[in-house]
Design a protein around this motif. Sequence first.
Motif, PDB file in Angstrom:
ATOM      1  N   GLY A 171       0.839  -1.192   0.000  1.00 44.95           N
ATOM      2  CA  GLY A 171       0.000   0.000   0.000  1.00 44.95           C
ATOM      3  C   GLY A 171       0.871   1.237   0.000  1.00 44.95           C
ATOM      4  O   GLY A 171       2.011   1.218  -0.494  1.00 44.95           O
ATOM      5  N   LEU A 172       0.375   2.338   0.544  1.00 47.37           N
ATOM      6  CA  LEU A 172       1.196   3.536   0.669  1.00 47.37           C
ATOM      7  C   LEU A 172       2.417   3.221   1.525  1.00 47.37           C
ATOM      8  O   LEU A 172       2.308   2.560   2.566  1.00 47.37           O
ATOM      9  N   LEU A 173       3.572   3.683   1.094  1.00 46.15           N
ATOM     10  CA  LEU A 173       4.814   3.367   1.788  1.00 46.15           C
ATOM     11  C   LEU A 173       4.739   3.798   3.253  1.00 46.15           C
ATOM     12  O   LEU A 173       4.396   4.942   3.553  1.00 46.15           O
ATOM     13  N   TYR A 174       5.010   2.865   4.152  1.00 44.38           N
ATOM     14  CA  TYR A 174       5.023   3.057   5.608  1.00 44.38           C
ATOM     15  C   TYR A 174       3.629   3.212   6.219  1.00 44.38           C
ATOM     16  O   TYR A 174       3.508   3.538   7.399  1.00 44.38           O
ATOM     17  N   ASP A 175       2.578   2.978   5.454  1.00 44.25           N
ATOM     18  CA  ASP A 175       1.236   3.059   6.037  1.00 44.25           C
ATOM     19  C   ASP A 175       1.010   1.883   6.983  1.00 44.25           C
ATOM     20  O   ASP A 175       1.114   0.722   6.581  1.00 44.25           O
ATOM     21  N   ASN A 221      -7.435   6.326   3.209  1.00 39.98           N
ATOM     22  CA  ASN A 221      -6.158   6.624   2.569  1.00 39.98           C
ATOM     23  C   ASN A 221      -6.335   7.560   1.385  1.00 39.98           C
ATOM     24  O   ASN A 221      -5.529   8.460   1.166  1.00 39.98           O
ATOM     25  N   ILE A 222      -7.409   7.328   0.617  1.00 43.08           N
ATOM     26  CA  ILE A 222      -7.648   8.091  -0.605  1.00 43.08           C
ATOM     27  C   ILE A 222      -9.030   8.722  -0.528  1.00 43.08           C
ATOM     28  O   ILE A 222     -10.024   8.032  -0.289  1.00 43.08           O
ATOM     29  N   VAL A 223      -9.092  10.039  -0.719  1.00 47.47           N
ATOM     30  CA  VAL A 223     -10.361  10.761  -0.770  1.00 47.47           C
ATOM     31  C   VAL A 223     -10.536  11.276  -2.189  1.00 47.47           C
ATOM     32  O   VAL A 223      -9.619  11.879  -2.758  1.00 47.47           O
ATOM     33  N   ILE A 224     -11.705  11.021  -2.771  1.00 49.88           N
ATOM     34  CA  ILE A 224     -11.962  11.430  -4.153  1.00 49.88           C
ATOM     35  C   ILE A 224     -13.189  12.333  -4.216  1.00 49.88           C
ATOM     36  O   ILE A 224     -13.993  12.382  -3.280  1.00 49.88           O
ATOM     37  N   SER A 225     -13.332  13.028  -5.334  1.00 47.52           N
ATOM     38  CA  SER A 225     -14.509  13.867  -5.561  1.00 47.52           C
ATOM     39  C   SER A 225     -15.269  13.315  -6.758  1.00 47.52           C
ATOM     40  O   SER A 225     -15.001  13.669  -7.900  1.00 47.52           O
ATOM     41  N   ALA A 226     -16.201  12.398  -6.493  1.00 45.46           N
ATOM     42  CA  ALA A 226     -17.070  11.865  -7.545  1.00 45.46           C
ATOM     43  C   ALA A 226     -18.391  12.625  -7.518  1.00 45.46           C
ATOM     44  O   ALA A 226     -18.812  13.114  -6.468  1.00 45.46           O
ATOM     45  N   PRO A 227     -19.076  12.737  -8.652  1.00 46.16           N
ATOM     46  CA  PRO A 227     -20.311  13.533  -8.700  1.00 46.16           C
ATOM     47  C   PRO A 227     -21.444  12.985  -7.844  1.00 46.16           C
ATOM     48  O   PRO A 227     -22.182  13.746  -7.237  1.00 46.16           O
ATOM     49  N   SER A 280      11.837   0.251 -12.608  1.00 46.32           N
ATOM     50  CA  SER A 280      13.075   0.707 -11.984  1.00 46.32           C
ATOM     51  C   SER A 280      12.869   1.946 -11.125  1.00 46.32           C
ATOM     52  O   SER A 280      13.796   2.419 -10.494  1.00 46.32           O
ATOM     53  N   PHE A 281      11.665   2.499 -11.097  1.00 48.64           N
ATOM     54  CA  PHE A 281      11.380   3.674 -10.286  1.00 48.64           C
ATOM     55  C   PHE A 281      10.043   3.465  -9.581  1.00 48.64           C
ATOM     56  O   PHE A 281       9.213   2.667 -10.003  1.00 48.64           O
ATOM     57  N   PRO A 282       9.811   4.167  -8.475  1.00 50.07           N
ATOM     58  CA  PRO A 282       8.621   3.907  -7.667  1.00 50.07           C
ATOM     59  C   PRO A 282       7.347   4.448  -8.306  1.00 50.07           C
ATOM     60  O   PRO A 282       7.361   5.433  -9.039  1.00 50.07           O
ATOM     61  N   ASP A 283       6.229   3.776  -8.010  1.00 49.39           N
ATOM     62  CA  ASP A 283       4.922   4.303  -8.379  1.00 49.39           C
ATOM     63  C   ASP A 283       4.563   5.412  -7.401  1.00 49.39           C
ATOM     64  O   ASP A 283       4.872   5.342  -6.209  1.00 49.39           O
ATOM     65  N   ILE A 284       3.871   6.430  -7.904  1.00 50.28           N
ATOM     66  CA  ILE A 284       3.517   7.587  -7.086  1.00 50.28           C
ATOM     67  C   ILE A 284       2.009   7.800  -7.144  1.00 50.28           C
ATOM     68  O   ILE A 284       1.406   7.744  -8.216  1.00 50.28           O
ATOM     69  N   LEU A 285       1.398   8.033  -5.986  1.00 51.99           N
ATOM     70  CA  LEU A 285      -0.007   8.414  -5.911  1.00 51.99           C
ATOM     71  C   LEU A 285      -0.056   9.900  -5.591  1.00 51.99           C
ATOM     72  O   LEU A 285       0.570  10.348  -4.622  1.00 51.99           O
TER      73      LEU A 285
END
Length: 537
Positions: free
Chosen positions: A267-271, A433-439, A508-513
């Motif tokens: 999940g999120l790193l260190y969560d 962890n993730i807050v979104i703005s859906a209609p 080779s590089f981290p995924d970012i949220l």
Amino acid sequence: LVGGMEKIKQHTFALAHYTYTVLSTLKYASGAPVVRIYSDTDFSSPDIQGPIINFNILDENGEVIGFSQVDKMASLYNIHVRTGCFCNTGACQMHLGISNEDIQRNLQAGHVCGDDMDLVDGRPTGSVRISFGYMSSFEDAQTFLKFIIATRLSELDTEIPFQSSLTKLTRESVPDDHPSCNNADKLSPVPYLLDRELRNSSSVTKMTVNWQPPEAGAESIRAAVSETAVPTCRRGGKPITVTNIYLYPIKSCSAFEVTEWPVGNQGLLYDRNWMVVNQNGVCMTQKQEPRLCLVNPSIDLKKRVMVIQAQGMDPISVSLEENTGKEAVISESKVCSHRVKAYDCGERIAGWFSLFLGRPCRLIRQSSDVKNRLHQKNAKGLGSATNISLSFVNEAQYLLINIASILQLKEHISARLEEPLETVELIRRFRANIVISAPESFEEEEWAEISIGALRFQVVGPCSRCQVICIDQQSGERNKEFLQSLSAARGRKTNLGIYLMNQPLHSSFPDILSVGSQVLPVLKDNTEIQPPTSSEE
């Protein structure tokens, strides 16, 4: 000391008989019963009936309210009930009308002994049980009955936004000459009390991490994302976006808000990589220790430390580097009945937490050297579920909530509290962890999977809420109105938010949220959410 077993039998039966009689008389204004009692006797004699009442609570339409829901609400009143089939499958089948074929269907639906799957196709898989003993009192019986009245029979002065109409509720009073009353006060509905005025101040740490992969590499990852997900554009063509990202480095402690953050294999790193345990090694959460929400951890990726702060305490830091040496003390604990192994973070940090919480406790951290918990459910499109590991989370790697859903719930709670409620404070209570703005409110419950930037997530299921949402994350104070309002608003459910699982792409590089990223959902029926027509801008 108590007059022998005969006296105890008479005492406990009197309490059960009184409670049984009152429960039997509780009715909605329509005349429909509030509870359905399962019994082979009419509670007329202690010689053939023990001090136990087995029942299910019904709504005004006669539908059973699941025992898991009742258990959560009872916990708000410090009432412990037993739920399920009580290791008596035969009696459960007989009283609930469950056939052998029904048992097979329930098993196919995923129901097993001891779980929270209380309803399958609207039919109960178990019931609720209360019992009285030598130490039980008349006040205990009244407390339980007041709980039923407060949650099912209290009249509301304000209209509930989530319901088309309000059902006026009433109850029949207990006769004055009832043999079990002993001139005690009659039951009266428990008024809803606001514990305190909700605060507007914020103590959530916020951080921006300027960590972006090279553009060329980013394009290669985007190409690997499922092409079945297409953006949804409604209300003037605005897409669904990520508005907030939170991680909780220490389980049950305060949120650490970021604008972008790397994603790891759990999940999120260190969560939730750390957890506070008591002197017996048992996980401590806000249910037992609400003041954990006052502990504010923050992570500095450059300095490779986690800084922990709390009011009245000197800040203390913990290295992000794992202690994998021979001196590392490996301990064992539990997270939601799952055994987990971790290593102890030492005496210095244990003393800090013990001083702040006023009880002996320690901080432990999950180690990559020990076998991690594995998710047991199959996740379509993510390969074998056994390859998806979890940190100290309860259910899944991520929890997502929708601001539109929060706003609809906010209207409902504010009406019941009769005072304004800050949206940001309500968001914090749900610890996503993730807050979104859906209609649309609760449209997220219809999604099967989503893509956010280069990341693809499988929806595991809804999050059934517990009493933690009743805790103000700024003060640690409780107000049971929040869980009660959620239950009333959602029609006997306490679901809000969805669980997500993700297998990071190997690169080779981290995924970012990142905040501001577009969310691309796919519906459960495998039909894509349609993009806007040419007339929309």
